[in-house]
Design a protein around this motif. Structure first.
Motif, PDB file in Angstrom:
ATOM      1  N   VAL A  41       0.813  -1.219   0.000  1.00  0.00           N
ATOM      2  CA  VAL A  41       0.000   0.000   0.000  1.00  0.00           C
ATOM      3  C   VAL A  41       0.846   1.269   0.000  1.00  0.00           C
ATOM      4  O   VAL A  41       0.308   2.369   0.057  1.00  0.00           O
ATOM      5  N   SER A  42       2.175   1.136  -0.088  1.00  0.00           N
ATOM      6  CA  SER A  42       3.044   2.312   0.004  1.00  0.00           C
ATOM      7  C   SER A  42       2.766   3.333  -1.096  1.00  0.00           C
ATOM      8  O   SER A  42       3.041   4.517  -0.924  1.00  0.00           O
ATOM      9  N   GLY A  43       2.188   2.895  -2.208  1.00  0.00           N
ATOM     10  CA  GLY A  43       1.847   3.813  -3.291  1.00  0.00           C
ATOM     11  C   GLY A  43       0.816   4.863  -2.896  1.00  0.00           C
ATOM     12  O   GLY A  43       0.714   5.908  -3.542  1.00  0.00           O
ATOM     13  N   LEU A  44       0.062   4.608  -1.823  1.00  0.00           N
ATOM     14  CA  LEU A  44      -0.936   5.579  -1.362  1.00  0.00           C
ATOM     15  C   LEU A  44      -0.306   6.735  -0.587  1.00  0.00           C
ATOM     16  O   LEU A  44      -0.946   7.760  -0.380  1.00  0.00           O
ATOM     17  N   ALA A  45       0.939   6.579  -0.173  1.00  0.00           N
ATOM     18  CA  ALA A  45       1.603   7.603   0.636  1.00  0.00           C
ATOM     19  C   ALA A  45       1.692   8.940  -0.090  1.00  0.00           C
ATOM     20  O   ALA A  45       1.524  10.000   0.516  1.00  0.00           O
ATOM     21  N   LYS A  46       1.959   8.916  -1.385  1.00  0.00           N
ATOM     22  CA  LYS A  46       2.058  10.152  -2.162  1.00  0.00           C
ATOM     23  C   LYS A  46       0.748  10.936  -2.100  1.00  0.00           C
ATOM     24  O   LYS A  46       0.745  12.152  -1.901  1.00  0.00           O
ATOM     25  N   THR A  47      -0.370  10.247  -2.253  1.00  0.00           N
ATOM     26  CA  THR A  47      -1.678  10.909  -2.192  1.00  0.00           C
ATOM     27  C   THR A  47      -1.930  11.483  -0.798  1.00  0.00           C
ATOM     28  O   THR A  47      -2.458  12.587  -0.672  1.00  0.00           O
ATOM     29  N   LEU A  48      -1.542  10.751   0.234  1.00  0.00           N
ATOM     30  CA  LEU A  48      -1.726  11.248   1.597  1.00  0.00           C
ATOM     31  C   LEU A  48      -0.952  12.550   1.803  1.00  0.00           C
ATOM     32  O   LEU A  48      -1.464  13.497   2.405  1.00  0.00           O
ATOM     33  N   ALA A  49       0.261  12.617   1.288  1.00  0.00           N
ATOM     34  CA  ALA A  49       1.058  13.844   1.381  1.00  0.00           C
ATOM     35  C   ALA A  49       0.411  14.974   0.593  1.00  0.00           C
ATOM     36  O   ALA A  49       0.377  16.117   1.056  1.00  0.00           O
ATOM     37  N   GLU A  50      -0.118  14.663  -0.574  1.00  0.00           N
ATOM     38  CA  GLU A  50      -0.744  15.699  -1.403  1.00  0.00           C
ATOM     39  C   GLU A  50      -2.022  16.243  -0.776  1.00  0.00           C
ATOM     40  O   GLU A  50      -2.460  17.342  -1.122  1.00  0.00           O
ATOM     41  N   TYR A  51      -2.607  15.511   0.164  1.00  0.00           N
ATOM     42  CA  TYR A  51      -3.785  16.001   0.877  1.00  0.00           C
ATOM     43  C   TYR A  51      -3.448  16.534   2.261  1.00  0.00           C
ATOM     44  O   TYR A  51      -4.344  16.783   3.058  1.00  0.00           O
ATOM     45  N   GLY A  52      -2.151  16.698   2.573  1.00  0.00           N
ATOM     46  CA  GLY A  52      -1.786  17.405   3.798  1.00  0.00           C
ATOM     47  C   GLY A  52      -0.916  16.683   4.794  1.00  0.00           C
ATOM     48  O   GLY A  52      -0.458  17.302   5.757  1.00  0.00           O
ATOM     49  N   ALA A  53      -0.678  15.390   4.656  1.00  0.00           N
ATOM     50  CA  ALA A  53       0.149  14.672   5.633  1.00  0.00           C
ATOM     51  C   ALA A  53       1.605  15.084   5.505  1.00  0.00           C
ATOM     52  O   ALA A  53       2.161  15.102   4.412  1.00  0.00           O
ATOM     53  N   ASP A  54       2.204  15.430   6.650  1.00  0.00           N
ATOM     54  CA  ASP A  54       3.635  15.730   6.674  1.00  0.00           C
ATOM     55  C   ASP A  54       4.450  14.444   6.739  1.00  0.00           C
ATOM     56  O   ASP A  54       5.553  14.384   6.217  1.00  0.00           O
ATOM     57  N   LYS A  55       3.897  13.448   7.417  1.00  0.00           N
ATOM     58  CA  LYS A  55       4.546  12.149   7.550  1.00  0.00           C
ATOM     59  C   LYS A  55       3.518  11.056   7.310  1.00  0.00           C
ATOM     60  O   LYS A  55       2.343  11.217   7.639  1.00  0.00           O
ATOM     61  N   LYS A 168       5.100  17.064  -0.945  1.00  0.00           N
ATOM     62  CA  LYS A 168       5.882  15.925  -0.458  1.00  0.00           C
ATOM     63  C   LYS A 168       5.650  15.705   1.032  1.00  0.00           C
ATOM     64  O   LYS A 168       5.409  16.640   1.774  1.00  0.00           O
ATOM     65  N   GLY A 169       5.752  14.463   1.414  1.00  0.00           N
ATOM     66  CA  GLY A 169       5.713  14.073   2.821  1.00  0.00           C
ATOM     67  C   GLY A 169       6.850  13.115   3.081  1.00  0.00           C
ATOM     68  O   GLY A 169       7.524  12.648   2.158  1.00  0.00           O
ATOM     69  N   ASP A 170       7.059  12.807   4.330  1.00  0.00           N
ATOM     70  CA  ASP A 170       8.129  11.906   4.745  1.00  0.00           C
ATOM     71  C   ASP A 170       7.502  10.558   5.101  1.00  0.00           C
ATOM     72  O   ASP A 170       6.631  10.488   5.952  1.00  0.00           O
ATOM     73  N   MET A 171       7.924   9.486   4.421  1.00  0.00           N
ATOM     74  CA  MET A 171       7.387   8.164   4.712  1.00  0.00           C
ATOM     75  C   MET A 171       8.380   7.403   5.578  1.00  0.00           C
ATOM     76  O   MET A 171       9.565   7.376   5.292  1.00  0.00           O
ATOM     77  N   LYS A 172       7.865   6.807   6.651  1.00  0.00           N
ATOM     78  CA  LYS A 172       8.697   6.050   7.568  1.00  0.00           C
ATOM     79  C   LYS A 172       8.058   4.687   7.824  1.00  0.00           C
ATOM     80  O   LYS A 172       6.847   4.562   7.821  1.00  0.00           O
ATOM     81  N   GLU A 173       8.902   3.704   8.074  1.00  0.00           N
ATOM     82  CA  GLU A 173       8.380   2.417   8.518  1.00  0.00           C
ATOM     83  C   GLU A 173       7.982   2.608   9.968  1.00  0.00           C
ATOM     84  O   GLU A 173       8.794   2.982  10.812  1.00  0.00           O
TER      85      GLU A 173
END
Length: 184
Positions: A41-55, A168-173
């Motif tokens: 599901v990591s491909g969804l991270a970009k969309t989450l950042a584009e809607y406001g998530a910093d991380k 952009k947002g920061d993705m972390k495990e």
């Protein structure tokens, strides 16, 4: 914000929660994070950042490919315990209504269900607004003594912000899920 997704798509309530979460985070001068649980599901991270998530805290594992409340509760409690957010927002969907009280119970914190409004007071407390007495009055609930402050929010009562393409947002495990029978 706890992310709900299905068939590779984010649920609309997640985008609404990100919009509202962004406002709350800005008032508190904190970062807005999303917790994404599942498999591939990591491909969804970009969309989450584009809607406001910093991380975006990612919890991926083969055993999380299909939703099970035990697996998701384990992943969420582990992530929340590790990163200590001040507020946790979950959509008041059937899945969210199942997860939220179980997560709150394991964390030993309160939960306000079915909120229709959220705000921050002058002391930095989350104001959780929800209908009471059959919808005849609106109650404002605060949780001054326990963290995180948790709320489920009804879908389609908050507005969804426009997507900020390229944000952009920061993705972390978030947490490493071990493959054991007792773990998930």
């Amino acid at each position: 914000v706890i992310v709900e997704h299905s068939d590779g798509e984010l649920r609309r309530v997640v985008l609404e929660l990100l919009t509202e979460g962004r406002k709350l985070a800005d008032k508190l001068n904190e970062e807005l994070a999303a917790v994404l649980v599942g498999n591939k599901v990591s491909g969804l991270a970009k969309t989450l950042a584009e809607y406001g998530a910093d991380k975006v805290y990612l919890v991926e594992h083969d055993l999380l490919g299909r939703y099970t409340s035990d697996g998701y509760v384990h992943a969420l409690v582990g992530t929340i315990s590790k990163y200590h957010p001040s507020i946790v927002l979950i959509g008041a969907t059937p899945r969210g209504r199942e997860l939220a009280p179980r997560v709150a119970a394991r964390l030993q914190v309160g939960l306000t269900a079915d909120c229709t409004g959220l705000d921050i007071d002058e002391k930095g407390q989350l104001l959780q607004i929800r209908p009471a007495f059959g919808g005849n009055i609106m109650a404002t609930i605060i949780s001054p003594n326990y963290r995180p402050q948790m709320a489920t929010v009804r879908p389609r009562v908050m507005k969804k912000a426009a997507r900020q393409a390229g944000r952009k947002g920061d993705m972390k495990e978030a947490v490493r899920i071990m493959k054991t029978k007792n773990n998930l």
